[in-house]
Design an enzyme around this catalytic site. Structure first.
Site, PDB file in Angstrom:
ATOM      1  N   HIS A  88       0.819  -1.066  -0.018  1.00  0.00           N
ATOM      2  CA  HIS A  88       0.085  -0.160  -0.179  1.00  0.00           C
ATOM      3  C   HIS A  88       1.050   1.395   0.243  1.00  0.00           C
ATOM      4  CE1 HIS A  88      -2.910   3.072   1.187  1.00  0.00           C
ATOM      5  NE2 HIS A  88      -3.888   2.036   0.560  1.00  0.00           N
ATOM      6  N   GLU A 161      -4.341   2.301  -7.292  1.00  0.00           N
ATOM      7  CA  GLU A 161      -4.543   3.392  -6.234  1.00  0.00           C
ATOM      8  C   GLU A 161      -3.535   4.374  -6.450  1.00  0.00           C
ATOM      9  OE1 GLU A 161      -6.803   2.017  -2.499  1.00  0.00           O
ATOM     10  OE2 GLU A 161      -4.530   1.769  -2.130  1.00  0.00           O
TER      11      GLU A 161
HETATM   12  P1  13P Z   1      -9.609   6.440   0.627  1.00  0.00           P
HETATM   13  O1  13P Z   1     -10.989   5.641   0.059  1.00  0.00           O
HETATM   14  O2  13P Z   1      -9.887   6.768   1.997  1.00  0.00           O
HETATM   15  O3  13P Z   1      -9.145   7.480  -0.518  1.00  0.00           O
HETATM   16  O4  13P Z   1      -8.603   5.196   0.663  1.00  0.00           O
HETATM   17  C1  13P Z   1      -7.934   4.387  -0.293  1.00  0.00           C
HETATM   18  C2  13P Z   1      -7.122   3.267   0.270  1.00  0.00           C
HETATM   19  O5  13P Z   1      -6.181   4.059   0.373  1.00  0.00           O
HETATM   20  C3  13P Z   1      -7.534   2.300   0.250  1.00  0.00           C
HETATM   21  O6  13P Z   1      -6.685   1.117   0.237  1.00  0.00           O
END
Ligand code: 13P
Length: 249
Positions: A88, A161
């Site tokens: 992550h 992401e």
């Molecule tokens: P948010 O939905 O709070 O932007 O977070 C996304 C995330 O990092 C999920 O792993």
């Protein structure tokens, strides 16, 4: 195919009581609940329709033994864990996690029969250099993260992401849906272009970054997107359940 909706609670909530009630509410089919690891044993009996995941594993291949501080995927599996987030952007940034460590974690998760959710995504600085640079950056992260498992077999989830779209509390800074769909399509195309290496894997592509009730429907139209990794909205059960309903009816 039903979409997968993954709830990444990050370092929340503050009490076991809240965690249990949130998990009870969010426990649905095709949902993966990913709480902080200390809540896992208690939630093992609460999460029944969905699945449990963790936010990280250590790159250890043993089930148990003299591994001070470690939590191996095989050990966590004994607590009902079926998925693990790996790489992550918050762990990469705050814990100094390298691509080499990430590659080991992916391998040990797959070896233990835990499904890895490998997170990739470009920073704002990279995105500002244009989409082509962002794609290069993401595919490079992908290559490095999967470096040790070529030619193997299993199920892998790749979560795209974009770092700049995370934690904006769904205030309109989420990635544009076409950009996200295209990136996940690029990821899948990249993996299938070396078919010999990846033919044995089932690759699932999910999007994460400020996913909420207001934008999930738009992302859903992108055919390459197989699911969502939801952060802050997963701490608000009503909102999260609405997302699940929009996604899977
Ligand atoms: P948010 O939905 O709070 O932007 O977070 C996304 C995330 O990092 C999920 O792993």
């Amino acid at each position: 195919m039903k979409h997968l909706v993954i709830a990444n609670w990050k370092m929340n909530p503050m009490s076991l009581k809240e965690a249990i009630s949130l998990a009870k509410e969010e426990d649905k089919k095709d949902v993966v609940i990913i709480p902080p690891t200390p809540y896992i044993p208690a939630l093992q009996t609460v999460v029944k329709k969905g699945s449990l995941g963790v936010q990280d594993v250590d790159p250890i291949n043993a089930v148990n033994g003299p591994y001070t501080s470690a939590l191996s995927p095989a050990f966590l599996k004994k607590f009902g864990v079926r998925y693990t987030i790996i790489g992550h952007s918050e762990a990469r940034a705050n814990l100094g996690e390298s691509d080499a460590i990430i590659a080991h974690k992916i391998k040990s998760a797959l070896d233990a029969g835990i499904i890895p959710i490998l997170c990739v995504g470009e920073t704002k600085e990279v995105r500002d250099m244009g989409y082509t640079k962002a794609r290069e950056f993401v595919l490079d992260q992908l290559e490095r993260g999967l470096d040790l498992i070529k030619g193997g077999v299993g199920k892998i989830i790749i979560a795209y992401e974009p770092v700049w779209a995370i934690s904006t509390n769904n205030e309109g800074v989420a990635d544009d849906s076409e950009g996200a769909g295209e990136m996940i399509q690029n990821i899948k195309a990249h993996l299938s272009s070396s078919m010999k290496l990846w033919a044995q894997y089932k690759i699932i592509g999910v999007y994460g970054g400020s996913v909420g009730v207001n934008n999930v429907g738009v992302f859903l139209k992108e055919r390459s997107i197989d699911g969502f990794l939801v952060g802050s909205a997963s701490l608000r059960s009503k909102e999260f359940l609405r997302i699940v309903e929009i996604v899977n009816g």
